[in-house]
Structures are given as structure tokens and as C-alpha cells.
Design a protein around this motif. Sequence first.
Motif, PDB file in Angstrom:
ATOM      1  N   ALA A   3      39.121  28.934   1.519  1.00 58.37           N
ATOM      2  CA  ALA A   3      40.178  28.225   0.673  1.00 58.37           C
ATOM      3  C   ALA A   3      39.676  27.982  -0.793  1.00 58.37           C
ATOM      4  O   ALA A   3      38.442  28.033  -0.952  1.00 58.37           O
ATOM      5  CB  ALA A   3      40.135  26.651   1.556  1.00 58.37           C
ATOM      6  N   ILE A   4      40.518  28.178  -1.675  1.00 58.18           N
ATOM      7  CA  ILE A   4      40.224  27.939  -3.243  1.00 58.18           C
ATOM      8  C   ILE A   4      40.065  26.470  -3.257  1.00 58.18           C
ATOM      9  O   ILE A   4      41.034  25.561  -3.000  1.00 58.18           O
ATOM     10  CB  ILE A   4      40.969  28.751  -4.046  1.00 58.18           C
ATOM     11  N   VAL A   5      38.988  26.065  -3.925  1.00 55.10           N
ATOM     12  CA  VAL A   5      38.925  24.685  -4.162  1.00 55.10           C
ATOM     13  C   VAL A   5      38.536  24.504  -6.086  1.00 55.10           C
ATOM     14  O   VAL A   5      37.744  25.223  -6.443  1.00 55.10           O
ATOM     15  CB  VAL A   5      37.642  24.085  -3.708  1.00 55.10           C
ATOM     16  N   GLU A   6      39.384  23.895  -6.634  1.00 56.85           N
ATOM     17  CA  GLU A   6      39.414  23.713  -8.132  1.00 56.85           C
ATOM     18  C   GLU A   6      39.190  22.262  -8.288  1.00 56.85           C
ATOM     19  O   GLU A   6      39.740  21.313  -7.861  1.00 56.85           O
ATOM     20  CB  GLU A   6      40.799  24.273  -8.694  1.00 56.85           C
ATOM     21  N   ILE A   7      38.183  21.989  -9.218  1.00 58.05           N
ATOM     22  CA  ILE A   7      37.743  20.634  -9.518  1.00 58.05           C
ATOM     23  C   ILE A   7      38.266  20.693 -11.022  1.00 58.05           C
ATOM     24  O   ILE A   7      37.910  21.418 -11.721  1.00 58.05           O
ATOM     25  CB  ILE A   7      36.060  20.394  -9.470  1.00 58.05           C
ATOM     26  N   ARG A   8      39.244  19.670 -11.476  1.00 58.53           N
ATOM     27  CA  ARG A   8      39.703  19.742 -12.766  1.00 58.53           C
ATOM     28  C   ARG A   8      39.317  18.136 -13.114  1.00 58.53           C
ATOM     29  O   ARG A   8      39.212  17.260 -12.677  1.00 58.53           O
ATOM     30  CB  ARG A   8      41.201  19.494 -12.633  1.00 58.53           C
ATOM     31  N   THR A   9      39.365  18.279 -14.632  1.00 63.95           N
ATOM     32  CA  THR A   9      39.225  16.893 -15.016  1.00 63.95           C
ATOM     33  C   THR A   9      40.495  16.157 -15.234  1.00 63.95           C
ATOM     34  O   THR A   9      41.616  16.658 -14.804  1.00 63.95           O
ATOM     35  CB  THR A   9      38.716  16.793 -16.715  1.00 63.95           C
TER      36      THR A   9
END
Length: 72
Positions: free
Chosen positions: A7-13
Motif C-alpha cells: 500500500a502506498i503511504v504518503e505523509i503530507r504537511t
Amino acid sequence: GKILDNAIVEIRTFQGFPARALKSNRLGQFFASTPLPTGDYEIIIEKVGYEFEPLKLSLTNKVVAPLEIRSK
């Protein structure tokens, strides 16, 4: 209750800027090798065939307890 690998996990501000992009391993876990600065973040998960709500996360220079993220 199924564990999802790749699964692609993107952490964004909260301003929408990407801070990290990761992929879950075969145990459904993901790790960042370098710490993120203190602040508020949003975790976005993507996996074909699944839908996830964004997760809000506040970091305060402490170790984050394991998160359990479930699809809708």
C-alpha cells in the motif's frame, strides 16, 4: 481485518506538501528511517480496490505508538 502489503503511504504537511512517501511491507507495516519535524501531518493511504479516510497525526518529538489503519 486483512493485512495489506504494497500500500502506498504518503505523509503530507497540513499545507498539502509531501513529507514522506512509503510503501507497506508484507506485514502491513511502514517505517520512516528519519524523523519528521514536530508538527501536524496527514497520512494518505492508497491501494487499488480499497478506500481509506485520511488520518491526522500530530508529532511532538516522541515515538509514535503503532497506528491501526482500516479501510472503509
